[in-house]
Design a protein around this motif. Structure first.
Motif, PDB file in Angstrom:
ATOM      1  N   THR A  35       0.852  -1.195   0.000  1.00 21.89           N
ATOM      2  CA  THR A  35       0.000   0.000   0.000  1.00 21.89           C
ATOM      3  C   THR A  35       0.890   1.248   0.000  1.00 21.89           C
ATOM      4  O   THR A  35       0.833   2.055   0.919  1.00 21.89           O
ATOM      5  CB  THR A  35      -0.943   0.012   1.220  1.00 21.89           C
ATOM      6  OG1 THR A  35      -0.151  -0.070   2.418  1.00 21.89           O
ATOM      7  CG2 THR A  35      -1.938  -1.120   1.177  1.00 21.89           C
ATOM      8  N   VAL A  40      -0.327   3.528   7.110  1.00 13.53           N
ATOM      9  CA  VAL A  40      -0.825   2.346   7.812  1.00 13.53           C
ATOM     10  C   VAL A  40      -0.634   2.612   9.295  1.00 13.53           C
ATOM     11  O   VAL A  40       0.461   2.973   9.732  1.00 13.53           O
ATOM     12  CB  VAL A  40      -0.062   1.075   7.379  1.00 13.53           C
ATOM     13  CG1 VAL A  40      -0.576  -0.140   8.136  1.00 13.53           C
ATOM     14  CG2 VAL A  40      -0.164   0.873   5.873  1.00 13.53           C
ATOM     15  N   ARG A  44      -2.515  -1.299  13.226  1.00  7.45           N
ATOM     16  CA  ARG A  44      -2.693  -2.258  12.125  1.00  7.45           C
ATOM     17  C   ARG A  44      -1.409  -3.052  11.893  1.00  7.45           C
ATOM     18  O   ARG A  44      -1.447  -4.265  11.687  1.00  7.45           O
ATOM     19  CB  ARG A  44      -3.104  -1.518  10.847  1.00  7.45           C
ATOM     20  CG  ARG A  44      -3.235  -2.395   9.643  1.00  7.45           C
ATOM     21  CD  ARG A  44      -4.469  -3.287   9.728  1.00  7.45           C
ATOM     22  NE  ARG A  44      -4.547  -4.127   8.548  1.00  7.45           N
ATOM     23  CZ  ARG A  44      -4.763  -5.430   8.578  1.00  7.45           C
ATOM     24  NH1 ARG A  44      -4.970  -6.035   9.720  1.00  7.45           N
ATOM     25  NH2 ARG A  44      -4.794  -6.124   7.469  1.00  7.45           N
ATOM     26  N   ARG A  94       4.207   5.373   6.579  1.00 11.41           N
ATOM     27  CA  ARG A  94       3.931   5.372   5.144  1.00 11.41           C
ATOM     28  C   ARG A  94       5.236   5.107   4.401  1.00 11.41           C
ATOM     29  O   ARG A  94       6.271   5.687   4.715  1.00 11.41           O
ATOM     30  CB  ARG A  94       3.366   6.729   4.741  1.00 11.41           C
ATOM     31  CG  ARG A  94       3.016   6.851   3.282  1.00 11.41           C
ATOM     32  CD  ARG A  94       2.450   8.229   2.930  1.00 11.41           C
ATOM     33  NE  ARG A  94       3.468   9.272   3.067  1.00 11.41           N
ATOM     34  CZ  ARG A  94       3.367  10.307   3.912  1.00 11.41           C
ATOM     35  NH1 ARG A  94       2.312  10.467   4.676  1.00 11.41           N
ATOM     36  NH2 ARG A  94       4.323  11.211   3.971  1.00 11.41           N
TER      37      ARG A  94
END
Length: 112
Positions: A35, A40, A44, A94
């Motif tokens: 991603t 994130v 998570r 990220r």
């Protein structure tokens, strides 16, 4: 830089490939690489790495893993310099790489 998640997770720099030995940092890199340019959350990532039974210091350990990944991703980054590849945000972490630089995403794009 190219991020490999198909097969053994690692990074290819101009100076050559870098494999990550430890399983948990590899899983963090893979989660972020799938991603790219998307934040994130730390929660998570803890769930992805430890599942339903994280250790009491999971967030601190996660931070240590992120620090180690930064050294791999930006080996020439000066101490206290702001990272540009694996970025910390208010909401989590990220990976700022072009999706075309992630082998799994490039493969998906080519197949499509």
């Amino acid at each position: 830089m190219r991020v490999r998640v198909l097969g053994s997770t690692g990074v290819d720099h101009a100076r050559g490939p870098v494999a990550l030995a430890a399983r948990k940092p590899r899983s963090i890199l893979a989660a972020l690489a799938l991603t790219p340019r998307t934040t994130v959350s730390a929660d998570r990532l803890v769930d992805l790495v430890w599942g339903d039974d994280p250790p009491p210091g999971a967030h601190g350990t996660l931070h240590a893993y992120i620090s180690g990944l930064r050294r791999v991703l930006e080996p020439d980054l000066a101490p206290r310099a702001r990272p540009t590849v694996l970025v910390t945000t208010d909401d989590g972490y990220r990976l700022d790489v072009d999706p075309a630089q992630v082998d799994a995403l490039a493969f998906t794009r080519e197949v499509t």
